[in-house]
Design a protein around this motif. Structure first.
Motif, short mmCIF file in Angstrom:
data_model
loop_
_atom_site.label_atom_id
_atom_site.label_comp_id
_atom_site.label_asym_id
_atom_site.label_seq_id
_atom_site.Cartn_x
_atom_site.Cartn_y
_atom_site.Cartn_z
N LEU A 8 36.28 -8.76 16.52
CA LEU A 8 34.84 -8.44 16.55
C LEU A 8 34.58 -7.22 17.43
O LEU A 8 33.79 -6.35 17.06
CB LEU A 8 34.04 -9.64 17.07
CG LEU A 8 33.86 -10.81 16.12
CD1 LEU A 8 33.20 -11.98 16.84
CD2 LEU A 8 33.06 -10.40 14.89
N LEU A 11 35.70 -4.07 15.58
CA LEU A 11 34.81 -3.77 14.46
C LEU A 11 33.41 -3.39 14.92
O LEU A 11 32.68 -2.71 14.20
CB LEU A 11 34.76 -4.96 13.49
CG LEU A 11 36.07 -5.21 12.73
CD1 LEU A 11 36.01 -6.52 11.96
CD2 LEU A 11 36.40 -4.04 11.82
N VAL A 54 31.87 -11.15 9.83
CA VAL A 54 32.18 -9.81 9.31
C VAL A 54 31.91 -9.82 7.82
O VAL A 54 31.80 -10.87 7.19
CB VAL A 54 33.66 -9.41 9.58
CG1 VAL A 54 33.96 -9.35 11.06
CG2 VAL A 54 34.63 -10.32 8.86
N TYR A 67 36.14 -3.66 6.77
CA TYR A 67 35.27 -4.70 7.31
C TYR A 67 34.32 -4.10 8.34
O TYR A 67 34.68 -3.18 9.07
CB TYR A 67 36.10 -5.78 8.00
CG TYR A 67 36.93 -6.60 7.05
CD1 TYR A 67 36.45 -7.81 6.54
CD2 TYR A 67 38.20 -6.18 6.67
CE1 TYR A 67 37.23 -8.57 5.68
CE2 TYR A 67 38.97 -6.93 5.80
CZ TYR A 67 38.48 -8.13 5.31
OH TYR A 67 39.24 -8.88 4.45
N SER A 68 33.13 -4.67 8.39
CA SER A 68 32.14 -4.33 9.41
C SER A 68 31.67 -5.62 10.04
O SER A 68 31.64 -6.67 9.39
CB SER A 68 30.94 -3.62 8.80
OG SER A 68 31.31 -2.36 8.30
N VAL A 69 31.28 -5.54 11.28
CA VAL A 69 30.76 -6.71 11.97
C VAL A 69 29.31 -6.93 11.52
O VAL A 69 28.56 -5.97 11.30
CB VAL A 69 30.88 -6.55 13.51
CG1 VAL A 69 29.98 -5.46 14.03
CG2 VAL A 69 30.63 -7.85 14.23
N GLY A 73 28.06 -11.68 13.89
CA GLY A 73 29.29 -11.35 14.60
C GLY A 73 29.02 -10.63 15.90
O GLY A 73 29.65 -10.90 16.93
#
Length: 177
Positions: A8, A11, A54, A67-69, A73
């Protein structure tokens, strides 16, 4: 701490693929803070996506996913970062060794302590050299945080070295008595 919080945090700084995240753990992060390989990172990303921490924001060739938080998250990361220190499971091999030095004969314990001094000096020198290759005033983002972590590491190595020298002196005094 768990792998979830580490991922986390990475990201939250910038979106990344599982491959990119695995490479982060092969650098300073894995050397000084938390180790994780691709066999841990990829399944954890899937679990985190299932929990809504995510999301996949881009899919590329050969199944590469970025992937992005998510807001959820970020909130979980925020709660963990702001939680009082000292909570969680402690596993520190170096401190365990310090507790168990008495199991050795005094000369062996002294040899081990001299090894701690050498290890701490090598680690501090490596961090100093790494820091010299960075900008004096790094831009905002990961480099700023890296500077904070590097300074923490330097101080930790110094404290370890100082403790080992003190312990050697203490051991020598006990042997004289």
């Amino acid at each position: 701490m768990s792998l979830t919080q580490a991922l986390l945090g990475l990201l939250a700084v910038e979106p990344a693929s599982g491959y990119d995240l695995t490479k982060e753990f092969e650098r300073d992060l894995g050397r000084y803070a938390w180790q994780a390989g691709h066999t841990s990172v990829y399944p954890e990303l899937v679990r985190m996506a299932e929990r809504g921490l995510v999301e996949v924001t881009q899919e590329g060739p050969r199944g590469r996913r970025t992937y992005s938080v998510t807001a959820e998250g970020r909130e979980e990361l925020r709660k963990w970062l702001l939680a009082p220190w000292g909570q969680g499971v402690v596993r520190n091999e170096q401190v365990l060794r310090m507790f168990l030095l008495e199991a050795l004969e005094p000369e062996e314990a002294a040899t081990a302590l001299r090894g701690v001094v050498e290890y701490a000096e090598r680690g501090a020198n490596a961090l100093r050299a790494h820091r010299e290759h960075r900008e004096v005033e790094p831009p905002e983002g990961r480099d700023v945080l890296g500077q904070l972590a590097a300074e923490y590491g330097l101080r930790q190595f110094q404290a370890m070295r100082d403790w080992a020298l003190w312990a050697l002196d203490h051991l020598n005094q006990r042997r004289k008595d």
